[in-house]
Design a protein around this motif. Structure first.
Motif, PDB file in Angstrom:
ATOM      1  N   ASN A  47       0.820  -1.206   0.000  1.00  0.00           N
ATOM      2  CA  ASN A  47       0.000   0.000   0.000  1.00  0.00           C
ATOM      3  C   ASN A  47       0.860   1.263   0.000  1.00  0.00           C
ATOM      4  N   ASN A  50       2.209   1.780  -3.536  1.00  0.00           N
ATOM      5  CA  ASN A  50       1.157   2.308  -4.416  1.00  0.00           C
ATOM      6  C   ASN A  50       0.861   3.760  -4.111  1.00  0.00           C
ATOM      7  N   TRP A  51       0.911   4.143  -2.828  1.00  0.00           N
ATOM      8  CA  TRP A  51       0.699   5.548  -2.456  1.00  0.00           C
ATOM      9  C   TRP A  51       1.817   6.410  -3.023  1.00  0.00           C
ATOM     10  N   ILE A  53       3.622   5.821  -5.681  1.00  0.00           N
ATOM     11  CA  ILE A  53       3.461   5.904  -7.138  1.00  0.00           C
ATOM     12  C   ILE A  53       2.380   6.906  -7.497  1.00  0.00           C
ATOM     13  N   SER A  54       1.238   6.828  -6.811  1.00  0.00           N
ATOM     14  CA  SER A  54       0.149   7.758  -7.142  1.00  0.00           C
ATOM     15  C   SER A  54       0.524   9.186  -6.778  1.00  0.00           C
TER      16      SER A  54
END
Length: 80
Positions: A47, A50-51, A53-54
């Motif tokens: 998670n 992914n955070w 990357i976003s």
């Protein structure tokens, strides 16, 4: 009678060894087909990645795209 008992026990032990080998094969097969279930650390790191990357995509959208669209030199960045 003593010989019959020795043959019976040797056959019994041979069968027990074969059963143990079969059980070990089944356990190996069960371990190979086990579904991967990540723990708390793996889920947290997934998670977090992914955070990151976003957030990186949002920062690029916010700072790099406007600097390309402006009339100043493209080497200048808002981050400086």
């Amino acid at each position: 009678m003593n010989n019959w008992h020795n043959e019976f026990m040797s056959e019994y032990h041979r069968q027990q060894i074969l059963d143990d080998a079969h059980q070990i094969r089944l356990e190996k097969l069960a371990l190979q087909s086990r579904v991967y279930r990540p723990g708390v650390f793996e889920r947290t790191m997934f998670n977090f990645a992914n955070w990151m990357i976003s957030t990186g995509k949002q920062l690029r959208r916010r700072y790099e795209i406007p600097s390309v669209d402006c009339n100043k030199s493209p080497s200048r960045s808002f981050a400086r």
